[in-house]
Structures are given as structure tokens and as C-alpha cells.
Design a protein around this motif. Structure first.
Motif, short mmCIF file in Angstrom:
data_model
loop_
_atom_site.label_atom_id
_atom_site.label_comp_id
_atom_site.label_asym_id
_atom_site.label_seq_id
_atom_site.Cartn_x
_atom_site.Cartn_y
_atom_site.Cartn_z
N PHE A 94 14.04 -43.36 -28.54
CA PHE A 94 14.49 -44.07 -29.74
C PHE A 94 15.84 -44.75 -29.51
CE2 PHE A 94 17.23 -43.85 -33.52
CZ PHE A 94 16.58 -44.77 -34.31
N LEU A 95 16.80 -44.00 -28.98
CA LEU A 95 18.14 -44.55 -28.77
C LEU A 95 18.15 -45.69 -27.77
CD1 LEU A 95 20.27 -41.28 -28.80
CD2 LEU A 95 20.20 -43.07 -30.56
N ILE A 96 17.38 -45.57 -26.70
CA ILE A 96 17.37 -46.62 -25.69
C ILE A 96 16.49 -47.79 -26.11
CG2 ILE A 96 16.62 -47.20 -23.34
CD1 ILE A 96 17.73 -44.48 -22.48
N HIS A 97 15.25 -47.51 -26.51
CA HIS A 97 14.30 -48.58 -26.78
C HIS A 97 14.60 -49.32 -28.09
CE1 HIS A 97 10.45 -50.33 -28.12
NE2 HIS A 97 10.38 -50.70 -26.85
N ASP A 98 14.73 -48.57 -29.17
CA ASP A 98 14.89 -49.21 -30.47
C ASP A 98 16.32 -49.61 -30.79
OD1 ASP A 98 12.20 -49.32 -31.65
OD2 ASP A 98 12.27 -47.16 -31.34
N VAL A 99 17.28 -48.82 -30.33
CA VAL A 99 18.68 -49.11 -30.65
C VAL A 99 19.32 -50.01 -29.60
CG1 VAL A 99 20.96 -48.12 -31.09
CG2 VAL A 99 18.91 -46.97 -31.97
N GLN A 103 17.71 -53.57 -30.49
CA GLN A 103 18.75 -53.75 -31.51
C GLN A 103 18.19 -53.67 -32.93
OE1 GLN A 103 22.33 -54.50 -30.81
NE2 GLN A 103 21.53 -53.44 -29.02
N ARG A 104 17.22 -52.76 -33.15
CA ARG A 104 16.71 -52.57 -34.51
C ARG A 104 17.79 -51.95 -35.39
NH1 ARG A 104 10.60 -50.32 -34.24
NH2 ARG A 104 10.64 -50.84 -36.45
N PHE A 105 18.71 -51.29 -34.76
CA PHE A 105 19.90 -50.77 -35.43
C PHE A 105 21.08 -51.29 -34.61
CE2 PHE A 105 16.40 -47.89 -36.06
CZ PHE A 105 16.43 -47.65 -37.42
N LYS A 106 22.08 -51.77 -35.25
CA LYS A 106 23.19 -52.43 -34.55
C LYS A 106 24.29 -51.43 -34.17
CE LYS A 106 21.13 -56.33 -35.43
NZ LYS A 106 20.17 -56.80 -34.50
#
Length: 150
Positions: A94-99, A103-106
Motif C-alpha cells: 500500500f505505502l509503495i504502490h498506492d502512496v 500518489q493516491r495519497f500525497k
């Protein structure tokens, strides 16, 4: 003391094994018979907050949840720590792929870390293919050396 060490090794080994499982699952399942769930993740500017691809979080969390349960009932055993390794990999994913990557979370917009930049480059290479064929770089944490070069 031996038990704590053994459970730590089981957790770490599971975490490391998850990279291979992720690669195989991504290549042969997500880009295979479950492409209809993963396809929107490869489409530019998908207009919704959530993607069908997000269903994989539920699919991949299920074994971890079951292992937590069966590893804690009736008493704590090694299944719990296998579930813990899967959970830690899921949080990392989650932290690597999405964040970091999408950049789904900035949260981590700028990094100068060569390894993290390599992860971004490898994932960009993976997404240059809009279809399920001709994909590359299916893993998360392992990045071929060519993507670490400037």
C-alpha cells in the motif's frame, strides 16, 4: 527466546516470499483471468476514487485475516506469524504502490532515494502497456538494476 526468534524468522520469510507470490499473481492472475478487475488500473486518468482493481486488497487480505484467526485460536501458533508476514507485505505494498508510486495519497511526493526512484521507473515501465499482454516488472520490491540508473 527461541520461540520469539522462530516466529520472527517465519514472519520475515513470509514477507520475503510474498514478493515472489506477488509477481506470479500479478503476471498470471491479474494479467490473466482476473484482468477485468485489473484493467482499469492500467487505463489513464480513471475518473473514480476507487478502481475495480482495489478489490484485490480484499482478496489478498483474506488469507492474512484467516491466518490471524486460526493462528490465535485456541492459542498463538505459527499460522498467526505467517498472517503477520502477509499483513506487513500488504502494508508495504500500500505505502509503495498506492502512496509513493501512484500518489493516491500525497504523503511522499518527492524522494531522492535511488531505490525508490527505481521502483517508480519500473512501475512506469509496467504501466506503459495498456493491455494485459507484453507486461514487465510485475513485482513490487525487486527492481531490475537497469531502472536504478539515471
Amino acid at each position: 527466546m527461541v520461540t520469539i526468534l522462530l516466529y520472527s524468522i517465519v514472519t520475515l520469510a513470509t514477507f520475503l516470499l510474498m514478493e515472489a507470490i506477488t509477481w506470479l499473481t500479478h503476471k498470471y492472475i491479474m494479467h490473466g483471468f482476473l484482468w477485468y478487475l485489473h484493467k482499469d488500473h492500467h487505463q489513464p486518468k480513471y475518473p473514480h476514487v476507487f478502481e475495480k482493481n482495489d478489490a484485490f486488497f480484499i482478496i489478498f487480505a483474506t488469507p492474512s485475516i484467516l491466518l490471524f484467526y486460526f493462528g490465535a485460536v485456541p492459542s498463538l501458533n505459527f499460522l498467526f506469524f505467517i498472517g503477520l508476514g502477509i499483513f506487513f507485505y500488504g502494508v508495504t505494498y500500500f505505502l509503495i504502490h498506492d502512496v509513493l508510486i501512484h500518489q493516491r495519497f500525497k504523503w511522499f511526493k518527492k524522494t531522492k532515494n535511488k531505490y525508490l526512484i527505481g521502483l517508480r521507473k519500473a512501475h512506469k515501465v509496467h504501466h506503459k502497456h495498456l493491455g494485459k499482454e507484453k507486461g514487465e516488472c510485475f513485482g513490487l520490491l525487486y527492481v531490475p538494476k537497469k531502472h536504478h540508473k539515471k
